[in-house]
Design a protein around this motif. Structure first.
Motif, PDB file in Angstrom:
ATOM      1  N   MET A  68     -19.046  10.675  -1.039  1.00  8.43           N
ATOM      2  CA  MET A  68     -18.880  11.780  -0.097  1.00  8.43           C
ATOM      3  C   MET A  68     -18.052  11.311   1.110  1.00  8.43           C
ATOM      4  SD  MET A  68     -22.460  13.736   0.120  1.00  8.43           S
ATOM      5  CE  MET A  68     -23.561  13.822  -1.256  1.00  8.43           C
ATOM      6  N   GLU A  69     -16.755  11.351   0.984  1.00  8.53           N
ATOM      7  CA  GLU A  69     -15.887  10.886   2.062  1.00  8.53           C
ATOM      8  C   GLU A  69     -15.697  11.984   3.110  1.00  8.53           C
ATOM      9  OE1 GLU A  69     -14.255   7.906   2.801  1.00  8.53           O
ATOM     10  OE2 GLU A  69     -15.798   7.211   1.422  1.00  8.53           O
ATOM     11  N   HIS A  70     -15.662  11.581   4.360  1.00  4.08           N
ATOM     12  CA  HIS A  70     -15.402  12.547   5.421  1.00  4.08           C
ATOM     13  C   HIS A  70     -13.899  12.663   5.620  1.00  4.08           C
ATOM     14  CE1 HIS A  70     -19.570  12.613   6.412  1.00  4.08           C
ATOM     15  NE2 HIS A  70     -19.589  11.305   6.539  1.00  4.08           N
ATOM     16  N   ASP A  71     -13.469  13.896   5.840  1.00  4.98           N
ATOM     17  CA  ASP A  71     -12.064  14.099   6.099  1.00  4.98           C
ATOM     18  C   ASP A  71     -11.747  13.545   7.488  1.00  4.98           C
ATOM     19  OD1 ASP A  71      -9.569  15.053   6.763  1.00  4.98           O
ATOM     20  OD2 ASP A  71      -9.807  16.864   5.564  1.00  4.98           O
ATOM     21  N   PRO A  72     -10.848  12.542   7.572  1.00  3.54           N
ATOM     22  CA  PRO A  72     -10.594  11.922   8.887  1.00  3.54           C
ATOM     23  C   PRO A  72      -9.991  12.894   9.898  1.00  3.54           C
ATOM     24  CG  PRO A  72      -9.061  11.103   7.233  1.00  3.54           C
ATOM     25  CD  PRO A  72     -10.091  11.899   6.500  1.00  3.54           C
ATOM     26  N   LEU A 120     -23.651  17.042   6.058  1.00  2.00           N
ATOM     27  CA  LEU A 120     -22.356  16.704   6.662  1.00  2.00           C
ATOM     28  C   LEU A 120     -21.218  17.014   5.699  1.00  2.00           C
ATOM     29  CD1 LEU A 120     -22.516  13.291   8.525  1.00  2.00           C
ATOM     30  CD2 LEU A 120     -21.571  15.414   9.372  1.00  2.00           C
ATOM     31  N   PHE A 121     -21.434  16.643   4.449  1.00  2.00           N
ATOM     32  CA  PHE A 121     -20.413  16.868   3.436  1.00  2.00           C
ATOM     33  C   PHE A 121     -20.117  18.369   3.309  1.00  2.00           C
ATOM     34  CE2 PHE A 121     -19.339  17.790  -1.029  1.00  2.00           C
ATOM     35  CZ  PHE A 121     -18.164  17.080  -1.121  1.00  2.00           C
ATOM     36  N   TYR A 122     -21.190  19.146   3.247  1.00  2.00           N
ATOM     37  CA  TYR A 122     -21.049  20.599   3.119  1.00  2.00           C
ATOM     38  C   TYR A 122     -20.341  21.187   4.345  1.00  2.00           C
ATOM     39  CZ  TYR A 122     -22.394  25.495   2.780  1.00  2.00           C
ATOM     40  OH  TYR A 122     -22.364  26.859   2.731  1.00  2.00           O
ATOM     41  N   ILE A 158     -29.887  10.455  13.084  1.00  2.00           N
ATOM     42  CA  ILE A 158     -29.887  11.923  12.893  1.00  2.00           C
ATOM     43  C   ILE A 158     -31.048  12.319  11.974  1.00  2.00           C
ATOM     44  CG2 ILE A 158     -28.537  13.899  12.069  1.00  2.00           C
ATOM     45  CD1 ILE A 158     -26.003  12.230  12.673  1.00  2.00           C
ATOM     46  N   ALA A 159     -31.255  11.498  10.943  1.00  2.00           N
ATOM     47  CA  ALA A 159     -32.344  11.780   9.998  1.00  2.00           C
ATOM     48  C   ALA A 159     -33.694  11.769  10.719  1.00  2.00           C
ATOM     49  CB  ALA A 159     -32.325  10.751   8.871  1.00  2.00           C
ATOM     50  N   LYS A 160     -33.880  10.799  11.614  1.00  2.00           N
ATOM     51  CA  LYS A 160     -35.133  10.718  12.376  1.00  2.00           C
ATOM     52  C   LYS A 160     -35.294  11.944  13.271  1.00  2.00           C
ATOM     53  CE  LYS A 160     -35.634   5.801  13.154  1.00  2.00           C
ATOM     54  NZ  LYS A 160     -35.466   4.790  14.198  1.00  2.00           N
ATOM     55  N   ILE A 161     -34.223  12.301  13.935  1.00  2.00           N
ATOM     56  CA  ILE A 161     -34.268  13.432  14.878  1.00  2.00           C
ATOM     57  C   ILE A 161     -34.594  14.740  14.151  1.00  2.00           C
ATOM     58  CG2 ILE A 161     -32.804  14.874  16.389  1.00  2.00           C
ATOM     59  CD1 ILE A 161     -31.492  12.212  17.321  1.00  2.00           C
ATOM     60  N   ALA A 212     -25.710  21.321  13.997  1.00  2.00           N
ATOM     61  CA  ALA A 212     -26.419  20.232  14.692  1.00  2.00           C
ATOM     62  C   ALA A 212     -25.999  18.879  14.128  1.00  2.00           C
ATOM     63  CB  ALA A 212     -27.926  20.424  14.551  1.00  2.00           C
ATOM     64  N   VAL A 213     -25.905  18.809  12.793  1.00  2.00           N
ATOM     65  CA  VAL A 213     -25.536  17.538  12.152  1.00  2.00           C
ATOM     66  C   VAL A 213     -24.106  17.145  12.532  1.00  2.00           C
ATOM     67  CG1 VAL A 213     -25.132  16.422   9.936  1.00  2.00           C
ATOM     68  CG2 VAL A 213     -27.154  17.788  10.250  1.00  2.00           C
ATOM     69  N   VAL A 214     -23.201  18.119  12.486  1.00  2.00           N
ATOM     70  CA  VAL A 214     -21.799  17.837  12.833  1.00  2.00           C
ATOM     71  C   VAL A 214     -21.695  17.388  14.295  1.00  2.00           C
ATOM     72  CG1 VAL A 214     -19.556  18.952  13.215  1.00  2.00           C
ATOM     73  CG2 VAL A 214     -20.760  19.316  11.085  1.00  2.00           C
ATOM     74  N   THR A 215     -22.427  18.079  15.164  1.00  2.00           N
ATOM     75  CA  THR A 215     -22.386  17.725  16.596  1.00  2.00           C
ATOM     76  C   THR A 215     -22.878  16.299  16.807  1.00  2.00           C
ATOM     77  OG1 THR A 215     -22.803  20.029  17.158  1.00  2.00           O
ATOM     78  CG2 THR A 215     -23.140  18.441  18.899  1.00  2.00           C
ATOM     79  N   MET A 216     -23.993  15.967  16.172  1.00  2.00           N
ATOM     80  CA  MET A 216     -24.565  14.636  16.393  1.00  2.00           C
ATOM     81  C   MET A 216     -23.710  13.541  15.765  1.00  2.00           C
ATOM     82  SD  MET A 216     -28.676  14.981  16.226  1.00  2.00           S
ATOM     83  CE  MET A 216     -28.884  16.257  15.024  1.00  2.00           C
TER      84      MET A 216
END
Lengths: 194, 120
Positions: free
Chosen positions: B1-5, A177-179, A162-165, A147-151
């Motif tokens: 925490m960087e996102h992989d582009p 997201l990092f994970y 996203i945090a609010k949702i 869900a987090v990746v999609t949003m």
């Protein structure tokens, strides 16, 4: 002379006062965006269609309780994400894994392939393969991580929204997201290197 | 925490994934049809649940307190109804006494005057 579109707030207010056509306008306005959200979570057209109908049905029934503390957009997305997560949990109980549904998955979807593969056929083939792998990797994520990746990545929503949702802190969103990105990177390692 | 582009780029390619525009027209018609069908076939419990669900957020009290109060109110209402069912009609004794004897005025208790009992 341009006719100004009514704002979300105005349409919500009219719906709360019993104007069903105002809600139809909200459905027209938000269904494409919600479709993208739900489709990328369920990876199935039929499920997305059914779920979207239920989401708008629930929103319509509960709209009197909407007090405008957040935007209508956030409120509607909250309903959509929570219903999608619950749906995925139920669907997973019904069958062992979503990967069983690979034939009906997004990577075999002609609409999706048309949207993503415009240009060189060989590049399209590679892209198709990469998307297939990406889809498999996404399915291995938990519903909350997906869900987090999609949003964030697909819908382009900010962390705060996203945090609010999801009713979690921004820190939780960032760590999920990092994970999730790390998981995806591990799964897609060889494809990304080449 | 960087996102992989590269991962983000790959995921962003899914943004364009939408069904044809006709789908959304059909979707709205289907939604309206479902709504009408639901209005006809909704059970009383579902209507009640939705009404309560819509009403609860309007009340500016913590939800737990509200649920607790509702439960106490419901239990009280049930016990009051139950108790009032046991109470006998005060005229029953009078009627029974009148039927059993020739006395014309039989009262179950000593009459109570409305006048003040105090004497000055």
């Amino acid at each position: 002379m341009e006719v100004q579109e009514p704002s979300d707030e105005e349409l919500v207010h009219r719906t709360q006062n019993g104007d069903a056509r105002a809600f139809d306008a909200l459905v027209v306005r938000f269904s494409p965006r919600l479709y993208g959200l739900v489709y990328n979570m369920t990876t199935n057209h039929e499920d997305t269609n059914d779920l979207l109908q239920e989401i708008f049905g629930k929103a319509y029934r509960s709209i009197r309780g909407f007090q405008g503390k957040s935007s209508f957009y956030t409120w509607l997305h909250t309903i959509a994400v929570h219903m999608a997560i619950n749906f995925l949990k139920k669907r997973n109980r019904r069958r062992t894994t979503s990967l069983d549904d690979a034939e009906n998955g997004i990577e075999n979807d002609p609409v999706f392939l048309e949207a993503t593969s415009q240009g060189d056929p060989s590049e399209s083939a590679n892209l198709g393969e990469l998307q297939k792998k990406l889809n498999e990797s996404l399915m291995k994520l938990s519903h909350e991580h997906r869900a987090v990746v999609t949003m964030f990545d697909i819908q382009g929503m900010p962390h705060a929204e996203i945090a609010k949702i999801l009713r979690v802190s921004e820190g939780t969103v960032r760590s999920r997201l990092f994970y999730a990105h790390r998981q995806l990177q591990n799964h897609l390692h060889e494809f990304i290197q080449s | 925490m960087e996102h992989d582009p590269r991962i983000s780029q790959l995921l962003q390619s899914r943004r364009g994934c939408q069904p044809p525009p006709e789908y959304f027209e059909t979707f709205l018609s289907e939604f309206q049809l479902r709504q009408r069908r639901e209005v006809i076939h909704r059970s009383m419990w579902r209507i009640l649940g939705d009404r309560i669900g819509a009403f609860l957020p309007v009340i500016p009290v913590p939800r737990l307190v509200l649920v607790g109060s509702c439960a106490v109110a419901a239990v009280s209402a049930v016990s009051i109804l139950d108790w009032s069912g046991d109470v006998t009609d005060p005229t029953t004794g009078l009627v029974q006494a009148a039927q059993g004897s020739n006395v014309q005025y039989v009262l179950p208790e000593r009459p109570v005057s409305y006048a003040s009992a105090r004497r000055f």
